[in-house]
Design a protein around this motif. Structure first.
Motif, PDB file in Angstrom:
ATOM      1  N   VAL A 282       0.839  -1.205   0.000  1.00  0.00           N
ATOM      2  CA  VAL A 282       0.000   0.000   0.000  1.00  0.00           C
ATOM      3  C   VAL A 282       0.870   1.250   0.000  1.00  0.00           C
ATOM      4  N   ARG A 283       1.962   1.206   0.745  1.00  0.00           N
ATOM      5  CA  ARG A 283       2.868   2.358   0.809  1.00  0.00           C
ATOM      6  C   ARG A 283       3.456   2.667  -0.576  1.00  0.00           C
ATOM      7  N   GLU A 284       3.822   1.622  -1.303  1.00  0.00           N
ATOM      8  CA  GLU A 284       4.368   1.831  -2.649  1.00  0.00           C
ATOM      9  C   GLU A 284       3.299   2.394  -3.593  1.00  0.00           C
ATOM     10  N   TYR A 285       2.085   1.875  -3.482  1.00  0.00           N
ATOM     11  CA  TYR A 285       1.008   2.369  -4.342  1.00  0.00           C
ATOM     12  C   TYR A 285       0.649   3.811  -3.998  1.00  0.00           C
ATOM     13  N   ASP A 286       0.749   4.163  -2.719  1.00  0.00           N
ATOM     14  CA  ASP A 286       0.488   5.553  -2.318  1.00  0.00           C
ATOM     15  C   ASP A 286       1.475   6.507  -2.980  1.00  0.00           C
ATOM     16  N   GLU A 287       2.730   6.082  -3.068  1.00  0.00           N
ATOM     17  CA  GLU A 287       3.738   6.912  -3.741  1.00  0.00           C
ATOM     18  C   GLU A 287       3.365   7.126  -5.207  1.00  0.00           C
ATOM     19  N   CYS A 288       2.890   6.066  -5.840  1.00  0.00           N
ATOM     20  CA  CYS A 288       2.476   6.165  -7.246  1.00  0.00           C
ATOM     21  C   CYS A 288       1.329   7.151  -7.410  1.00  0.00           C
ATOM     22  N   ILE A 289       0.332   7.025  -6.549  1.00  0.00           N
ATOM     23  CA  ILE A 289      -0.862   7.867  -6.660  1.00  0.00           C
ATOM     24  C   ILE A 289      -0.534   9.317  -6.352  1.00  0.00           C
ATOM     25  N   GLU A 290       0.354   9.523  -5.379  1.00  0.00           N
ATOM     26  CA  GLU A 290       0.764  10.889  -5.050  1.00  0.00           C
ATOM     27  C   GLU A 290       1.500  11.530  -6.222  1.00  0.00           C
ATOM     28  N   ARG A 291       2.263  10.715  -6.921  1.00  0.00           N
ATOM     29  CA  ARG A 291       3.031  11.209  -8.064  1.00  0.00           C
ATOM     30  C   ARG A 291       2.140  11.410  -9.286  1.00  0.00           C
ATOM     31  N   THR A 294      -3.676   9.708 -11.790  1.00  0.00           N
ATOM     32  CA  THR A 294      -4.383   8.958 -12.833  1.00  0.00           C
ATOM     33  C   THR A 294      -3.826   7.541 -13.018  1.00  0.00           C
ATOM     34  N   ASP A 295      -2.924   7.124 -12.144  1.00  0.00           N
ATOM     35  CA  ASP A 295      -2.360   5.767 -12.230  1.00  0.00           C
ATOM     36  C   ASP A 295      -3.404   4.777 -11.710  1.00  0.00           C
ATOM     37  N   VAL A 296      -4.260   4.326 -12.603  1.00  0.00           N
ATOM     38  CA  VAL A 296      -5.390   3.477 -12.212  1.00  0.00           C
ATOM     39  C   VAL A 296      -4.922   2.112 -11.720  1.00  0.00           C
ATOM     40  N   VAL A 297      -3.822   1.622 -12.248  1.00  0.00           N
ATOM     41  CA  VAL A 297      -3.298   0.331 -11.787  1.00  0.00           C
ATOM     42  C   VAL A 297      -2.945   0.413 -10.305  1.00  0.00           C
ATOM     43  N   ALA A 298      -2.290   1.504  -9.925  1.00  0.00           N
ATOM     44  CA  ALA A 298      -1.924   1.689  -8.517  1.00  0.00           C
ATOM     45  C   ALA A 298      -3.168   1.840  -7.652  1.00  0.00           C
ATOM     46  N   VAL A 299      -4.145   2.591  -8.143  1.00  0.00           N
ATOM     47  CA  VAL A 299      -5.393   2.792  -7.397  1.00  0.00           C
ATOM     48  C   VAL A 299      -6.103   1.455  -7.180  1.00  0.00           C
ATOM     49  N   ASN A 300      -6.242   0.699  -8.246  1.00  0.00           N
ATOM     50  CA  ASN A 300      -6.946  -0.586  -8.168  1.00  0.00           C
ATOM     51  C   ASN A 300      -6.229  -1.557  -7.229  1.00  0.00           C
ATOM     52  N   ASN A 301      -4.902  -1.622  -7.363  1.00  0.00           N
ATOM     53  CA  ASN A 301      -4.143  -2.572  -6.550  1.00  0.00           C
ATOM     54  C   ASN A 301      -4.065  -2.151  -5.081  1.00  0.00           C
ATOM     55  N   LYS A 302      -4.072  -0.843  -4.842  1.00  0.00           N
ATOM     56  CA  LYS A 302      -4.122  -0.378  -3.454  1.00  0.00           C
ATOM     57  C   LYS A 302      -5.427  -0.828  -2.805  1.00  0.00           C
ATOM     58  N   ALA A 303      -6.524  -0.670  -3.528  1.00  0.00           N
ATOM     59  CA  ALA A 303      -7.825  -1.113  -3.008  1.00  0.00           C
ATOM     60  C   ALA A 303      -7.819  -2.618  -2.754  1.00  0.00           C
ATOM     61  N   LEU A 304      -7.166  -3.346  -3.637  1.00  0.00           N
ATOM     62  CA  LEU A 304      -7.083  -4.802  -3.485  1.00  0.00           C
ATOM     63  C   LEU A 304      -6.307  -5.174  -2.220  1.00  0.00           C
ATOM     64  N   CYS A 305      -5.188  -4.468  -1.990  1.00  0.00           N
ATOM     65  CA  CYS A 305      -4.393  -4.737  -0.787  1.00  0.00           C
ATOM     66  C   CYS A 305      -5.180  -4.412   0.481  1.00  0.00           C
ATOM     67  N   LEU A 306      -5.919  -3.315   0.456  1.00  0.00           N
ATOM     68  CA  LEU A 306      -6.745  -2.961   1.615  1.00  0.00           C
ATOM     69  C   LEU A 306      -7.819  -4.017   1.861  1.00  0.00           C
ATOM     70  N   MET A 307      -8.322  -4.597   0.779  1.00  0.00           N
ATOM     71  CA  MET A 307      -9.296  -5.678   0.926  1.00  0.00           C
ATOM     72  C   MET A 307      -8.653  -6.876   1.630  1.00  0.00           C
ATOM     73  N   TYR A 308      -7.417  -7.206   1.216  1.00  0.00           N
ATOM     74  CA  TYR A 308      -6.711  -8.313   1.861  1.00  0.00           C
ATOM     75  C   TYR A 308      -6.431  -8.013   3.335  1.00  0.00           C
ATOM     76  N   LEU A 309      -6.296  -6.715   3.655  1.00  0.00           N
ATOM     77  CA  LEU A 309      -6.095  -6.310   5.048  1.00  0.00           C
ATOM     78  C   LEU A 309      -7.422  -6.223   5.807  1.00  0.00           C
ATOM     79  N   ARG A 310      -8.507  -6.588   5.124  1.00  0.00           N
ATOM     80  CA  ARG A 310      -9.868  -6.590   5.684  1.00  0.00           C
ATOM     81  C   ARG A 310     -10.364  -5.187   6.022  1.00  0.00           C
ATOM     82  N   ASP A 311      -9.793  -4.211   5.334  1.00  0.00           N
ATOM     83  CA  ASP A 311     -10.247  -2.828   5.501  1.00  0.00           C
ATOM     84  C   ASP A 311     -11.145  -2.491   4.308  1.00  0.00           C
ATOM     85  N   LEU A 312     -12.331  -3.063   4.316  1.00  0.00           N
ATOM     86  CA  LEU A 312     -13.225  -2.920   3.171  1.00  0.00           C
ATOM     87  C   LEU A 312     -13.707  -1.483   2.995  1.00  0.00           C
TER      88      LEU A 312
END
Length: 359
Positions: A282-291, A294-312
């Motif tokens: 999530v930390r790596e994806y946050d860097e992408c999104i901050e930079r 419009t990096d949709v891959v980072a946005v989508n994968n960050k959401a996926l990681c949060l799902m795995y962390l049970r933070d729906l």
């Protein structure tokens, strides 16, 4: 799909050697004042495609055809290409196939510039857009014929490599670069089909061959790393991703700086994700999104990681925020499907908790 990769025609072979070495964007060598000089109102079609307004594209093309607004042969081909693309995006695969069936063989003389010397003086070669060739190859898969798609893609790869060989002999650097990109694009298409069928060995061979031809291509190296992960070769994948980091450090890459840095971060996140270190991912994806928001891959994968962390809840917020702030980029099947899954999971958990409370 990137329309700047379309083959609207081969380069004018009457250019002198000095002009051949100039960039296409050089105003002194570029005969086109704007993109609309290439084809009637093509900028409008590009804008609609960028926005995903596929029905509007169909309406515009239908109107242009009825009013006979297309005057030149290549314009009919370009509009047909957009029409087939729009039909494909709308999952009207049979209609798209029927539209393609109206064409003759792509190598027919009627699709050559030299057939119309009054319209295209001193121009030679095919006017068939490269995108149209690619859609023609991909469409059978959508109709349930995987074998036909692979056959056509391999034929397209042979076609591209032959063009690349010719352009390398002619030393037309700009054209060589374009055909190399097309070669990579077709190889990635082929590897995707093999990957979906778990034919990892074929994918690995294709990507290694591509990387060996151009070891400074970060996208090919990334794809190789992804395939290696599918094989379970974590160390091999890390090595491929490290090569991309070295390219970034050396400044030896073709992408713009933001995209290159985001690619490196996403690759790091993927390694963390495989190791189930979702917080670091999530930390790596946050860097992408901050930079780049419009990096949709980072946005989508960050959401996926949060799902795995049970933070729906936060996972849903990430996707909803993207759909609100960057709808042009985020409104795609992958993001919408993940959002629907997350919302459904929340509802299921609510029902489960309610039933548990009553018991």
């Amino acid at each position: 799909m990137e329309f700047e990769n379309q083959e609207h025609g081969e380069e004018n072979r009457t250019l002198n050697p000095d002009l051949r070495n100039q960039s296409i964007s050089d105003p002194l060598s570029n005969q086109l004042g704007s993109v609309n000089d290439l084809c009637f109102e093509i900028s409008s079609l590009q804008d609609l495609a960028f926005r995903g307004s596929w029905r509007s594209i169909l309406d515009k093309i239908s109107r242009s055809r009825k009013l006979s607004l297309l005057q030149k042969p290549h314009e009919h081909l370009i509009y047909l290409c957009y029409n087939v693309l729009a039909l494909t995006k709308l999952r009207k695969f049979i209609e798209a196939s029927e539209e393609l069936d109206t064409l003759e063989d792509f190598e027919s003389s009627q699709y050559k510039y030299e057939t119309y010397p009054q319209v295209y003086p001193n121009r030679f070669g095919s006017m068939v857009p490269f995108t149209l060739r690619w859609i023609h190859a991909e469409l059978p898969m959508r109709l349930g014929n995987r074998g036909e798609t692979l056959d056509r893609l391999y034929l397209l790869l042979d076609f591209v490599r032959e063009k690349l060989r010719i352009k390398e002999l002619e030393k037309f650097d700009v054209s060589v670069e374009n055909w190399r990109k097309r070669e990579g694009f077709v190889i990635n298409s082929i590897s995707n089909h093999h990957l979906s069928n778990k034919e990892f060995g074929v994918c690995l061979k294709l990507l290694k061959d591509l990387v060996n031809k151009n070891e400074s291509d970060p996208l090919s190296l990334s794809k190789l790393g992804y395939i290696q992960l599918q094989f379970g070769d974590l160390e091999g994948s890390k090595n491929s991703f490290n090569l991309i980091e070295n390219l970034l450090k050396d400044g030896n890459y073709s992408l713009d700086e933001v995209k290159m840095k985001n690619l490196v971060n996403r690759n790091k996140a993927l390694i963390y994700l495989v190791g189930k270190d979702y917080i670091s991912a999530v930390r790596e994806y946050d860097e992408c999104i901050e930079r780049d928001a419009t990096d949709v891959v980072a946005v989508n994968n960050k959401a996926l990681c949060l799902m795995y962390l049970r933070d729906l809840t936060d996972s849903i917020k990430v996707l909803e925020s993207a759909l609100e702030s960057i709808p042009t980029f985020a409104l795609n099947e992958t993001v919408v499907l993940l959002l629907m899954i997350l919302i459904r999971l929340v509802l299921v958990f609510k029902v489960f908790n309610e039933e548990a409370r009553l018991l």
